[in-house]
Scaffold this active site. Sequence first.
Site, PDB file in Angstrom:
ATOM      1  N   ASP A   1      -4.505  -7.970  -2.720  1.00  0.00           N
ATOM      2  CA  ASP A   1      -4.942  -7.918  -1.495  1.00  0.00           C
ATOM      3  C   ASP A   1      -6.126  -8.753  -0.970  1.00  0.00           C
ATOM      4  O   ASP A   1      -6.218  -9.899  -0.997  1.00  0.00           O
ATOM      5  CB  ASP A   1      -4.797  -6.495  -1.088  1.00  0.00           C
ATOM      6  CG  ASP A   1      -5.039  -6.139   0.552  1.00  0.00           C
ATOM      7  OD1 ASP A   1      -4.522  -7.127   1.259  1.00  0.00           O
ATOM      8  OD2 ASP A   1      -5.397  -5.047   0.870  1.00  0.00           O
TER       9      ASP A   1
ATOM     10  N   HIS B   1       0.684  -1.089  -0.020  1.00  0.00           N
ATOM     11  CA  HIS B   1      -0.018   0.009   0.074  1.00  0.00           C
ATOM     12  C   HIS B   1       0.908   1.175  -0.068  1.00  0.00           C
ATOM     13  O   HIS B   1       0.752   1.990  -0.904  1.00  0.00           O
ATOM     14  CB  HIS B   1      -1.048   0.136   1.215  1.00  0.00           C
ATOM     15  CG  HIS B   1      -2.004  -1.212   1.242  1.00  0.00           C
ATOM     16  ND1 HIS B   1      -2.748  -1.599   0.058  1.00  0.00           N
ATOM     17  CD2 HIS B   1      -2.005  -2.027   1.964  1.00  0.00           C
ATOM     18  CE1 HIS B   1      -3.427  -2.497   0.447  1.00  0.00           C
ATOM     19  NE2 HIS B   1      -3.117  -3.021   1.756  1.00  0.00           N
TER      20      HIS B   1
END
Length: 263
Positions: free
Chosen positions: A234, A183
């Site tokens: 993810d 991220h």
Amino acid sequence: MYRFAERLTPETQLAVARFLFIEMLKAGYTSVGEFHYLHNQPGGAAYAPAAAMAEAIATAAAESGIALTMTPTLYVTGGTDGRALSARQKRFGKTVDELLALRESLRGKDGVTQVGLALHSLRAVPPALMKEAIAGVDGASPIHIHAAEQPGEIDESIAAFGKRPVEFLLDNFAIDRRWCLVHATHMNEVETRALARSGAVAGLCPTTEANLGDGIFPLPGFLEAGGRIAIGGDSHIGVDPAEELKALEYSQRLLHRRRNVAA
């Protein structure tokens, strides 16, 4: 997510992972890095064998034909204040020694291409335990960590360490090309350029980050400084690298109000 995780067993984990890996292969992925932290039975007791959940993922990779990098994940605390794992998080918990033993048990396992190490985040792993885990793996092992995913994490890190998450990691660890910061959404300009110079990869998950309303990665500055990016799933809101890249580009166009940002 917690409710679903509580229902998974090694058998259902195998079925879900195999289906996912086949979907990924159809979409164009040829390899996958598994950020694996669903280790234990509901309530926190270990399976017999302790690697049952990880072995299910390895079997799924072997049966589907995708190249698998297993990164067993250390998850120790429920926040940077060191509070204990909640009842729903106890399935994630391992000591450093237990995690390193799990990691070694996967080496050479059918379906496992390589083995790395994941440190869930600064919220879930105290820095001293991060260093202990890193010292227990060879210098070529890939290392993954969630960092600066949400604004609340920034505030928590500053309160606990006096620094922002990416700033703290760069100041206290030898971040280099084997690291992937997953991220890395909420970095300031100094962090963005420093992370790019380190050689570490920013692991971007644009469809998940959009789904969760997390924010938009500082892509132009990172690329201008020579930064490297990778695309990940993810929570697998999307399972298509082209769609991930399109979501990344479109979010940048909306933010900067211009076209061809990443070109």
